[in-house]
Write an enzyme that holds these catalytic residues in place. Sequence first.
Site, PDB file in Angstrom:
ATOM      1  N   LYS A   1       0.841  -1.200   0.000  1.00 33.44           N
ATOM      2  CA  LYS A   1       0.000   0.000   0.000  1.00 33.44           C
ATOM      3  C   LYS A   1       0.880   1.255   0.000  1.00 33.44           C
ATOM      4  O   LYS A   1       2.101   1.167   0.201  1.00 33.44           O
ATOM      5  CB  LYS A   1      -0.919  -0.041   1.232  1.00 33.44           C
ATOM      6  CG  LYS A   1      -1.893  -1.240   1.218  1.00 33.44           C
ATOM      7  CD  LYS A   1      -2.751  -1.242   2.475  1.00 33.44           C
ATOM      8  CE  LYS A   1      -3.781  -2.364   2.433  1.00 33.44           C
ATOM      9  NZ  LYS A   1      -4.675  -2.309   3.615  1.00 33.44           N
TER      10      LYS A   1
ATOM     11  N   HIS B   1      -1.678  -5.435   1.363  1.00 33.90           N
ATOM     12  CA  HIS B   1      -2.922  -6.169   1.116  1.00 33.90           C
ATOM     13  C   HIS B   1      -2.614  -7.597   0.696  1.00 33.90           C
ATOM     14  O   HIS B   1      -1.622  -7.826  -0.003  1.00 33.90           O
ATOM     15  CB  HIS B   1      -3.714  -5.480  -0.011  1.00 33.90           C
ATOM     16  CG  HIS B   1      -4.818  -6.334  -0.550  1.00 33.90           C
ATOM     17  ND1 HIS B   1      -6.048  -6.426   0.063  1.00 33.90           N
ATOM     18  CD2 HIS B   1      -4.861  -7.194  -1.607  1.00 33.90           C
ATOM     19  CE1 HIS B   1      -6.811  -7.289  -0.613  1.00 33.90           C
ATOM     20  NE2 HIS B   1      -6.110  -7.761  -1.624  1.00 33.90           N
TER      21      HIS B   1
ATOM     22  N   TYR C   1     -12.084  -2.623  -3.417  1.00 34.42           N
ATOM     23  CA  TYR C   1     -12.654  -2.732  -2.072  1.00 34.42           C
ATOM     24  C   TYR C   1     -14.185  -2.683  -2.092  1.00 34.42           C
ATOM     25  O   TYR C   1     -14.789  -2.295  -1.083  1.00 34.42           O
ATOM     26  CB  TYR C   1     -12.093  -1.619  -1.179  1.00 34.42           C
ATOM     27  CG  TYR C   1     -10.692  -1.904  -0.643  1.00 34.42           C
ATOM     28  CD1 TYR C   1     -10.413  -3.080   0.065  1.00 34.42           C
ATOM     29  CD2 TYR C   1      -9.655  -0.993  -0.817  1.00 34.42           C
ATOM     30  CE1 TYR C   1      -9.140  -3.339   0.569  1.00 34.42           C
ATOM     31  CE2 TYR C   1      -8.366  -1.237  -0.312  1.00 34.42           C
ATOM     32  CZ  TYR C   1      -8.133  -2.422   0.387  1.00 34.42           C
ATOM     33  OH  TYR C   1      -6.871  -2.670   0.892  1.00 34.42           O
TER      34      TYR C   1
ATOM     35  N   GLU D   1      -9.268 -10.231  -8.032  1.00 31.80           N
ATOM     36  CA  GLU D   1      -8.306  -9.132  -7.865  1.00 31.80           C
ATOM     37  C   GLU D   1      -7.215  -9.201  -8.935  1.00 31.80           C
ATOM     38  O   GLU D   1      -6.803  -8.164  -9.469  1.00 31.80           O
ATOM     39  CB  GLU D   1      -7.701  -9.191  -6.454  1.00 31.80           C
ATOM     40  CG  GLU D   1      -8.725  -8.848  -5.378  1.00 31.80           C
ATOM     41  CD  GLU D   1      -8.283  -9.151  -3.943  1.00 31.80           C
ATOM     42  OE1 GLU D   1      -9.107  -8.962  -3.027  1.00 31.80           O
ATOM     43  OE2 GLU D   1      -7.123  -9.572  -3.740  1.00 31.80           O
TER      44      GLU D   1
ATOM     45  N   ASN E   1      -1.761  -0.207   7.433  1.00 30.64           N
ATOM     46  CA  ASN E   1      -1.222  -1.555   7.674  1.00 30.64           C
ATOM     47  C   ASN E   1      -0.388  -2.112   6.515  1.00 30.64           C
ATOM     48  O   ASN E   1      -0.175  -3.311   6.427  1.00 30.64           O
ATOM     49  CB  ASN E   1      -2.332  -2.512   8.143  1.00 30.64           C
ATOM     50  CG  ASN E   1      -3.426  -2.689   7.112  1.00 30.64           C
ATOM     51  OD1 ASN E   1      -3.340  -2.156   6.012  1.00 30.64           O
ATOM     52  ND2 ASN E   1      -4.452  -3.440   7.457  1.00 30.64           N
TER      53      ASN E   1
HETATM   54  N1  UDP Z   1      -9.616  -0.940   7.483  1.00 27.19           N
HETATM   55  C1  UDP Z   1      -9.731   0.200   8.262  1.00 27.19           C
HETATM   56  N2  UDP Z   1     -10.504   0.153   9.397  1.00 27.19           N
HETATM   57  C2  UDP Z   1     -11.157  -0.971   9.763  1.00 27.19           C
HETATM   58  C3  UDP Z   1     -11.052  -2.119   8.972  1.00 27.19           C
HETATM   59  C4  UDP Z   1     -10.269  -2.071   7.836  1.00 27.19           C
HETATM   60  O1  UDP Z   1      -9.121   1.221   7.952  1.00 27.19           O
HETATM   61  O2  UDP Z   1     -11.850  -0.968  10.801  1.00 27.19           O
HETATM   62  C5  UDP Z   1      -8.770  -0.897   6.271  1.00 27.19           C
HETATM   63  C6  UDP Z   1      -7.421  -1.600   6.477  1.00 27.19           C
HETATM   64  O3  UDP Z   1      -6.432  -0.878   5.729  1.00 27.19           O
HETATM   65  C7  UDP Z   1      -7.676  -2.960   5.863  1.00 27.19           C
HETATM   66  C8  UDP Z   1      -8.583  -2.589   4.699  1.00 27.19           C
HETATM   67  O4  UDP Z   1      -9.425  -1.573   5.213  1.00 27.19           O
HETATM   68  O5  UDP Z   1      -6.469  -3.592   5.467  1.00 27.19           O
HETATM   69  C9  UDP Z   1      -9.426  -3.727   4.163  1.00 27.19           C
HETATM   70  O6  UDP Z   1     -10.160  -4.282   5.219  1.00 27.19           O
HETATM   71  P1  UDP Z   1     -10.296  -5.863   5.376  1.00 27.19           P
HETATM   72  O7  UDP Z   1     -11.311  -6.138   6.420  1.00 27.19           O
HETATM   73  O8  UDP Z   1     -10.492  -6.474   4.028  1.00 27.19           O
HETATM   74  O9  UDP Z   1      -8.844  -6.272   5.974  1.00 27.19           O
HETATM   75  P2  UDP Z   1      -7.608  -7.046   5.304  1.00 27.19           P
HETATM   76  O10 UDP Z   1      -8.185  -8.077   4.377  1.00 27.19           O
HETATM   77  O11 UDP Z   1      -6.773  -6.023   4.577  1.00 27.19           O
HETATM   78  O12 UDP Z   1      -6.859  -7.657   6.462  1.00 27.19           O
HETATM   79 MG    MG Z   2      -9.569  -7.880   2.842  1.00 24.74          MG
END
Ligand code: UDP
Ligand code: MG
Length: 153
Positions: free
Chosen positions: A14, A120, A54, A131, A117
Amino acid sequence: MAPNVSERTYIMVKPDGVDRGLIGEILSRFEKRGFKLIASKLALPSKEHLEKHYADLKERSFFPDLIRYMHSGPVFCMVFEGLDAVKTGRAMLGATNPLASAPGTIRGDFALATGRNICHGSDSVENAEKEIALWFPEGTLQYKLSQAAMIYE
Ligand code: UDP
Ligand code: MG
């Protein structure tokens, strides 16, 4: 059933990970684990493209902030192939909230906040294929690693 060594996953550094100089570190971890890199590029996606990526989260309260964050700079897009690539890729990433990620995982070693974080990874084989089609319409490469017999039985 023979193990599927051709499973593919979409891994993306990211904008915060790119800015912090972590492309090589993240790519290297997947290479060293034994995964085969079959596509990669640096990209500056449009907001519309990120909203498609997303799409499952569009009703969530953090969605606008997530899109702003993901649109704040370039991302580094990769496809890796190998045994259990999706599940193992997620394990290598750690939990969504880096504070819950074990040390030794990518997020557990390099991040502190859910909204920053750094990386991805696809969460299912079906989503990985969606994707990969979205980010690499040009397709991925097919080639053999000479070390395959040292990675797989
Ligand atoms: N995210 C956020 N707040 C939240 C949950 C998710 O900012 O409460 C962001 C975070 O960067 C995350 C992304 O949205 O990586 C996608 O969310 P997902 O639940 O798909 O998590 P991931 O698959 O990336 O672990
Ligand atoms: Mg995810």
